[in-house]
Enzyme design. Structure first.
Site, PDB file in Angstrom:
ATOM      1  N   LYS A 167       0.869  -1.176   0.000  1.00 24.73           N
ATOM      2  CA  LYS A 167       0.000   0.000   0.000  1.00 24.73           C
ATOM      3  C   LYS A 167       0.903   1.223   0.000  1.00 24.73           C
ATOM      4  CE  LYS A 167      -1.988   2.821   2.143  1.00 24.73           C
ATOM      5  NZ  LYS A 167      -2.041   4.328   2.002  1.00 24.73           N
ATOM      6  N   GLU A 240       9.606   0.046  11.547  1.00 23.67           N
ATOM      7  CA  GLU A 240      10.755   0.944  11.469  1.00 23.67           C
ATOM      8  C   GLU A 240      10.180   2.349  11.534  1.00 23.67           C
ATOM      9  OE1 GLU A 240      12.965   3.603  10.518  1.00 23.67           O
ATOM     10  OE2 GLU A 240      13.132   2.826   8.481  1.00 23.67           O
ATOM     11  N   CYS A 274      14.446   9.006   8.275  1.00 22.86           N
ATOM     12  CA  CYS A 274      14.381   8.684   9.704  1.00 22.86           C
ATOM     13  C   CYS A 274      15.751   8.587  10.330  1.00 22.86           C
ATOM     14  CB  CYS A 274      13.602   7.383   9.909  1.00 22.86           C
ATOM     15  SG  CYS A 274      14.256   5.995   8.961  1.00 22.86           S
ATOM     16  N   GLU A 370      11.474  15.064  16.663  1.00 18.77           N
ATOM     17  CA  GLU A 370      11.976  14.871  15.293  1.00 18.77           C
ATOM     18  C   GLU A 370      11.200  15.752  14.322  1.00 18.77           C
ATOM     19  OE1 GLU A 370      12.713  11.204  12.139  1.00 18.77           O
ATOM     20  OE2 GLU A 370      10.976  11.148  13.463  1.00 18.77           O
TER      21      GLU A 370
END
Length: 470
Positions: A167, A240, A274, A370
């Site tokens: 997806k 993750e 990331c 972040e």
């Protein structure tokens, strides 16, 4: 309009959604918006294809995966154009994602072999350890590196003998859909299915009772929701998630040598990775020089659409993330001293200038959280033990790095960091053969290396009694 790949056939679906150009903020294309029926059809196709794919053997699977990689290279210019259009990134970065990352992971996992392991062999028994594919794998892909991360999930899942339903992220579906169209005649029907759609399609796929495993890359917030959705059927999950990677510059570092790679690994893909540097700790003795050097580099960089041949950095990919980064930018102005960037301007699209912030510390959002955008806080320290403790204090633990002239000493400091990956005089050095684990709220499980194949396989012990005389 590009179509979804379901059961070997291309489908336009029954409804559409717009794709936004991040360089203008305007829609420029449409793609299918998968319904629950589309998800059901894709999962059913994957389930039906599973037995034959499971049993076809490593040789067949290797041939298919390597042909997939070859197909990317044969169509790389077209795919790069689409990737630039939907992300705004410079061409060299788009080419790197396709030619190095995506194909690298397909070729690497295609080459792996998993054989039964002999555990016990004596006069009474023979015990073997087998690893067997799980079934249908749902791969939920983010928007920051859509083709690479899709292939990073497809490759080990298919190599292990599973079938896959991908997806795409709602804002970056184009390149992956086009890849599905290219691969339709290469991959056996149903082994790989690619859907585009909004969050509802992803939620339906994750909760589907015929999905055996979910692999997701994205925010920690969404990762928690995926874990909860998988709980009723006890699906296996690899997550993750977010990172707040710390880099530590030791007092013996040579600014002239380390500033350029630190800058590159901080602002790679405009900070939308990331595992790039999100917090830069610099020793007192080097602090002012490092700040000045990074600021000069940021001011001298060209921020533009990837269609501009001179572009070095592109926009933030979507409006929601742009608004988030802008809020962090305002906080950075209040909490520290902005020495490069900081002003959005009135240009169209989601462009945020490369921003360097000094005289800031823990306790401020720009350090503790972040931003996932082109903002780098530079933090002063004086004591090694103290800075290691500060670097480890984050709830995230994805990556970290240490920079210094004495490599052995830098490696000793790096070994004290608690992130899943630690680098010395480099950062975010991804390699398909090297495991990339996630710790704490950065997720759990592992991608990369042979260890990244194991989560797609179930363990089975085969315990055989031997005939006994008399």
């Amino acid at each position: 309009m590009h179509k979804m790949l379901i059961g070997g056939s291309l489908s336009a679906g029954s409804r559409t959604m717009d794709v936004i150009d991040p360089c203008t903020g305007q829609g420029f294309d449409q793609v299918p918006d998968a319904t629950a029926d589309d998800v059901d059809a894709a999962v059913a196709a994957a389930r039906a294809a599973f037995p034959a794919w499971r049993d076809c053997g490593f040789g067949k699977r290797e041939a298919v995966l390597k042909e997939m990689a070859d197909a990317i290279m044969a169509n790389i210019e077209e795919l790069a154009d689409l990737l630039i259009a939907e992300t705004g990134r410079p061409r060299d970065l788009a080419m790197f994602e396709l030619a190095h990352l995506a194909t690298g992971y397909l070729n690497y996992y295609g080459s792996l072999r998993i054989e039964p392991e002999l555990i016990v062999e004596d006069d009474t028994r023979r015990v073997e350890l087998h690893r067997k594919p799980l079934g249908v794998v749902a791969a939920i892909v983010p928007w920051n590196a859509p083709v690479f991360i899709a292939c990073n999930k497809i490759a080990p899942a298919m190599a292990a003998g599973n079938t896959v339903v991908v997806k795409t992220a709602p804002s970056t579906p184009l390149t992956t859909l086009r890849l599905g169209e290219i691969l339709a005649d290469i991959v056996p029907p149903g082994v790989l299915n690619i859907l585009s759609g909004g969050n509802d399609a992803g939620a339906t796929l994750v909760a589907h009772e015929d999905v055996a495993k979910v692999t997701f890359t994205g925010s920690s917030e969404t990762g928690r929701k995926i874990m909860a959705a998988c709980a009723p059927t006890l699906k296996r999950v690899t997550l993750e998630l977010g990172g707040n990677d710390a880099a530590i510059v030791l007092p013996d570092a040579d600014i002239q040598q380390v500033a350029a790679p630190i800058f590159a690994f901080s602002f790679f893909n405009s900070g939308q990775v990331c595992a790039v540097i999100k917090r830069l700790y610099v020793h007192d003795s080097l602090y002012d020089a490092m700040c000045d050097t990074l600021a000069t580099m940021a001011k001298g960089s060209k921020l533009a659409s990837g269609t501009d041949a001179d572009a070095q950095f592109g926009p933030v990919q979507n409006k929601a993330q742009y608004d988030k980064v802008c809020r962090y930018l305002e906080q950075a102005k209040r909490d520290g001293k902005v020495i490069a960037g900081g002003e959005i301007g009135d240009r169209p699209g989601y462009f945020v200038p490369l921003t360097v912030v000094r005289d800031v510390a823990e306790g401020h959002a720009i350090v503790d959280e972040e931003p996932f955008g082109p903002i780098l806080p530079v933090i002063r320290y004086s004591d090694i033990d103290d800075v290691v403790e500060r670097a480890n204090a984050s709830p995230f633990a994805l990556g970290g790095s240490v920079w210094g002239s004495d490599v052995a000493a830098a490696a000793k400091v790096a070994a004290r960091l608690e992130s899943g990956s630690v680098w010395v005089n480099q950062h975010c050095a991804l390699d398909p053969a090297v495991p990339f684990p996630a710790n704490r709220q950065s997720g759990f499980g592992v991608e990369g290396g042979i260890e990244g194949l194991y989560p797609y396989l179930a363990l089975q012990t085969l315990n055989i009694a031997k005939p006994q005389a008399g």
